[in-house]
Design an enzyme around this catalytic site. Structure first.
Site, PDB file in Angstrom:
ATOM      1  N   ILE A 156       0.842  -1.212   0.000  1.00 14.46           N
ATOM      2  CA  ILE A 156       0.000   0.000   0.000  1.00 14.46           C
ATOM      3  C   ILE A 156       0.872   1.256   0.000  1.00 14.46           C
ATOM      4  CG2 ILE A 156      -1.793   1.271   1.247  1.00 14.46           C
ATOM      5  CD1 ILE A 156      -2.788  -1.478   2.305  1.00 14.46           C
ATOM      6  N   ARG A 243      -3.900   0.671  10.588  1.00 17.32           N
ATOM      7  CA  ARG A 243      -4.566  -0.056  11.666  1.00 17.32           C
ATOM      8  C   ARG A 243      -4.690   0.863  12.863  1.00 17.32           C
ATOM      9  NH1 ARG A 243      -6.618  -3.086   8.972  1.00 17.32           N
ATOM     10  NH2 ARG A 243      -6.454  -5.328   8.764  1.00 17.32           N
ATOM     11  N   ASP A 267      -9.039   6.561   8.957  1.00 25.54           N
ATOM     12  CA  ASP A 267      -9.949   5.498   8.510  1.00 25.54           C
ATOM     13  C   ASP A 267     -10.024   4.402   9.569  1.00 25.54           C
ATOM     14  OD1 ASP A 267     -11.573   4.182   6.473  1.00 25.54           O
ATOM     15  OD2 ASP A 267      -9.916   2.763   6.241  1.00 25.54           O
ATOM     16  N   GLU A 272     -12.301   0.291  17.558  1.00 21.67           N
ATOM     17  CA  GLU A 272     -13.413   0.056  16.632  1.00 21.67           C
ATOM     18  C   GLU A 272     -14.284  -1.044  17.220  1.00 21.67           C
ATOM     19  OE1 GLU A 272     -11.995  -0.691  12.650  1.00 21.67           O
ATOM     20  OE2 GLU A 272     -10.522   0.902  12.803  1.00 21.67           O
ATOM     21  N   HIS A 290     -13.343   2.846   8.431  1.00 21.89           N
ATOM     22  CA  HIS A 290     -12.540   1.661   8.039  1.00 21.89           C
ATOM     23  C   HIS A 290     -13.019   1.055   6.712  1.00 21.89           C
ATOM     24  CE1 HIS A 290      -9.786  -1.682   9.750  1.00 21.89           C
ATOM     25  NE2 HIS A 290      -9.672  -1.582   8.439  1.00 21.89           N
TER      26      HIS A 290
END
Ligand code: NAD
Length: 317
Positions: A156, A243, A267, A272, A290
């Site tokens: 990424i 993350r 994000d 979470e 996310h």
């Protein structure tokens, strides 16, 4: 005929490809508790994160030869145990890299031009305070010529670098394992332009970046803490699409309060699915829930990558 159970579904592109190659693909969902008696009828199973493939299920399915995860994380599969029983476990780590890189840029552009804030204000005040809003949001910044620090220069990180180079940014990547990578920028009408990017020292990246974007796994402790933020340029923008936990959220909030950090794009979050309200309500944080890997194209890529890997496993090898 080789039988595959896609217990959490599969993108039609992948299913069609597999069926064309002669596989039988069953997309009927079998409840978790019934899998022990029914999964052994299949040669392979495709799961996302919902279906759990644990040791006892593996023991109940001696006929199973392959477990495929449509996506990246393998937390729902007892991978080592499956492999010890000669069951191959595959996933699709590359299929969503472009999607995540583009989301990181959505946040960067949003931050640079106050997109997230004007989207919050325009519905309520756009018709009564247009001129005031125009004034508030007129000091945006451009990305061309700015420096992007990348923490993590894997799949990424490299896709993010490709977009950054195309936008005329300077890129300073850091990585624990990668020293350099050739990044090819697609330019219509050419074979692409390839640039070799070398990774730099952490301190160089931290001190010289206008934007910092994280693309690393979570390794148990935050990579960006108060002391790192202190070393950053005044007015830095921080984007985290990797993350939750890789950026210390309290340190980030303090950096935003002091003005050291001009804005953040998030994000992913530490807790979470209930992120801190202080982050969600902050006026200088661009937010998404996310969704880094979640595009139509990435889902199709995942299906096609799985189809190709399953074909290689059963037919080629
Ligand atoms: P990757 O394994 O290809 O690259 C990660 C790179 O980070 C590796 O090159 C590794 O050497 C480097 N790295 C690890 N720890 C480091 C550290 N402390 N300092 C510097 N470099 C370090 O992984 P990827 O496919 O590029 O994914 C990157 C991250 O993105 C992962 O955490 C993944 O979970 C996350 N991700 C998020 C979404 C989303 O929806 N937002 C989707 C997919 C992946």
């Amino acid at each position: 005929m080789i039988k595959i159970l896609a217990n959490d579904g599969i993108h039609p592109a992948g299913q069609t490809q597999l069926e064309k190659e002669g596989f039988k693909v069953d997309t009927t969902k079998i409840a978790q508790e019934k899998l022990a008696t029914q999964l052994n009828l299949y040669d392979a199973v495709i799961v996302r994160s919902a279906t759990k493939i644990r040791k006892d299920l593996i023991d109940a399915c001696p006929n199973l030869k392959l477990i495929a995860r449509a996506g990246v994380g393998l937390d729902n599969i007892d991978v080592d145990y499956a492999r010890s029983k000669n069951i191959r476990v595959i996933n699709t780590p590359a299929a969503s890299s472009q999607a995540v890189a583009e989301l990181a840029f959505m946040h960067m552009l949003n931050l640079a031009r106050f997109g997230y804030q004007s989207n919050r204000d325009m519905p309520s005040k756009g018709d009564t305070e247009f001129k005031a809003l125009k004034k508030s949001y007129s000091k945006g910044r451009q990305l061309r010529g700015k420096t992007l620090g990348l923490i993590g220069f894997g799949r990424i990180g490299q896709e993010t670098a490709r977009i950054a180079l195309g936008m005329g940014m300077k890129v300073l990547p850091v990585d624990l394992q990668i020293d350099a990578a050739d990044i090819t920028v697609d330019v219509a009408g050419t074979d692409g332009v390839t640039v070799r990017l070398k990774t730099v020292a952490w301190e160089e990246m931290i001190a010289n970046s206008d934007f910092i974007s994280l693309h690393v796994p979570f390794m148990g402790k935050a990579l960006i803490s108060t002391k790192d933020i202190e070393m950053m340029k005044d007015g830095v923008f921080i984007v985290n699409c990797s993350r939750g936990g890789t950026v210390d959220e309290d340190a980030l909030l303090a950096g935003l309060e002091s003005g050291k950090v001009a804005g953040a794009g998030l994000d992913v979050f530490e807790n979470e699915p209930t992120p801190k309200k202080a982050l969600l309500e902050h006026s200088r944080i661009s937010l998404s829930p996310h969704i880094g890997a979640s595009t139509v194209e990435a889902q199709a890529n995942i299906g096609l990558e799985l189809a190709s890997k399953i074909y290689d496993h059963f037919i080629e090898s």
